[in-house]
Design a protein around this motif. Structure first.
Motif, PDB file in Angstrom:
ATOM      1  N   TRP A  23       0.827  -1.201   0.000  1.00 12.12           N
ATOM      2  CA  TRP A  23       0.000   0.000   0.000  1.00 12.12           C
ATOM      3  C   TRP A  23       0.865   1.257   0.000  1.00 12.12           C
ATOM      4  O   TRP A  23       0.557   2.225  -0.669  1.00 12.12           O
ATOM      5  CB  TRP A  23      -0.963   0.010   1.185  1.00 12.12           C
ATOM      6  N   GLN A  39      -5.498  10.838   6.366  1.00 14.35           N
ATOM      7  CA  GLN A  39      -5.935   9.730   7.201  1.00 14.35           C
ATOM      8  C   GLN A  39      -7.379   9.972   7.609  1.00 14.35           C
ATOM      9  O   GLN A  39      -7.743  11.074   8.022  1.00 14.35           O
ATOM     10  CB  GLN A  39      -5.048   9.617   8.437  1.00 14.35           C
ATOM     11  N   GLY A  42     -10.176   5.020  11.440  1.00 13.30           N
ATOM     12  CA  GLY A  42      -9.641   3.664  11.384  1.00 13.30           C
ATOM     13  C   GLY A  42      -8.525   3.542  10.369  1.00 13.30           C
ATOM     14  O   GLY A  42      -7.577   4.314  10.367  1.00 13.30           O
ATOM     15  N   SER A  43      -8.671   2.597   9.454  1.00 10.49           N
ATOM     16  CA  SER A  43      -7.630   2.383   8.450  1.00 10.49           C
ATOM     17  C   SER A  43      -8.024   2.949   7.093  1.00 10.49           C
ATOM     18  O   SER A  43      -7.452   2.593   6.075  1.00 10.49           O
ATOM     19  CB  SER A  43      -7.310   0.892   8.349  1.00 10.49           C
ATOM     20  N   ARG A  44      -8.996   3.846   7.091  1.00  9.56           N
ATOM     21  CA  ARG A  44      -9.408   4.473   5.829  1.00  9.56           C
ATOM     22  C   ARG A  44      -8.454   5.602   5.464  1.00  9.56           C
ATOM     23  O   ARG A  44      -7.965   6.320   6.329  1.00  9.56           O
ATOM     24  CB  ARG A  44     -10.822   5.025   5.944  1.00  9.56           C
ATOM     25  N   VAL A  45      -8.218   5.739   4.160  1.00 12.88           N
ATOM     26  CA  VAL A  45      -7.336   6.774   3.642  1.00 12.88           C
ATOM     27  C   VAL A  45      -8.088   7.542   2.568  1.00 12.88           C
ATOM     28  O   VAL A  45      -8.607   6.937   1.624  1.00 12.88           O
ATOM     29  CB  VAL A  45      -6.055   6.149   3.042  1.00 12.88           C
ATOM     30  N   HIS A  57      -9.130   1.563   1.804  1.00 11.99           N
ATOM     31  CA  HIS A  57      -8.878   0.915   3.077  1.00 11.99           C
ATOM     32  C   HIS A  57      -7.419   0.486   3.109  1.00 11.99           C
ATOM     33  O   HIS A  57      -6.982  -0.288   2.261  1.00 11.99           O
ATOM     34  CB  HIS A  57      -9.796  -0.310   3.212  1.00 11.99           C
ATOM     35  N   ARG A  58      -6.655   1.034   4.057  1.00 12.56           N
ATOM     36  CA  ARG A  58      -5.250   0.644   4.202  1.00 12.56           C
ATOM     37  C   ARG A  58      -5.224  -0.798   4.707  1.00 12.56           C
ATOM     38  O   ARG A  58      -5.845  -1.107   5.724  1.00 12.56           O
ATOM     39  CB  ARG A  58      -4.540   1.565   5.181  1.00 12.56           C
ATOM     40  N   HIS A  60      -4.322  -4.301   6.442  1.00 14.06           N
ATOM     41  CA  HIS A  60      -3.671  -4.722   7.679  1.00 14.06           C
ATOM     42  C   HIS A  60      -4.135  -6.125   7.999  1.00 14.06           C
ATOM     43  O   HIS A  60      -5.206  -6.530   7.545  1.00 14.06           O
ATOM     44  CB  HIS A  60      -3.984  -3.745   8.825  1.00 14.06           C
ATOM     45  N   THR A  65      -1.820  -4.673  -0.853  1.00 15.65           N
ATOM     46  CA  THR A  65      -3.151  -4.263  -1.275  1.00 15.65           C
ATOM     47  C   THR A  65      -3.855  -5.434  -1.936  1.00 15.65           C
ATOM     48  O   THR A  65      -3.256  -6.144  -2.748  1.00 15.65           O
ATOM     49  CB  THR A  65      -3.028  -3.088  -2.269  1.00 15.65           C
TER      50      THR A  65
END
Length: 84
Positions: A23, A39, A42-45, A57-58, A60, A65
């Motif tokens: 990513w 940012q 959560g993990s959304r970019v 969505h980053r 994890h 990706t």
């Protein structure tokens, strides 16, 4: 665009679709293209590029990706005239 960004672009447009693109490399490509990356929850970019805003969505816990996101990114880039 730097060579590493060109490599990332080639991976995004490669067939079959790669599931091994970190990513951070995609995010660096967006920035090289002039994107504003932020940012979100959560993990959304959030990515603002081509006068458009997209939310990704980053990944994890693994850094790569997923293929679905790569296909989505490929189509978005293609629609805006970015190809390797």
């Amino acid at each position: 665009m730097k060579r590493r960004h060109e490599k990332t672009l080639a991976l995004i447009f490669g067939h079959p679709t790669s599931g091994n693109i970190p990513w951070r490399d995609i995010e660096a490509l967006f920035i090289a293209l002039g994107a504003e990356v932020s940012q979100r929850e959560g993990s959304r970019v959030g990515v603002r590029l081509f006068g458009d805003r997209r939310v990704f969505h980053r990944p994890h816990p693994r850094p790569n990706t997923d293929k679905g996101a790569v296909v989505s990114i490929r189509e978005w880039l293609r629609q805006n005239g970015v190809e390797p």
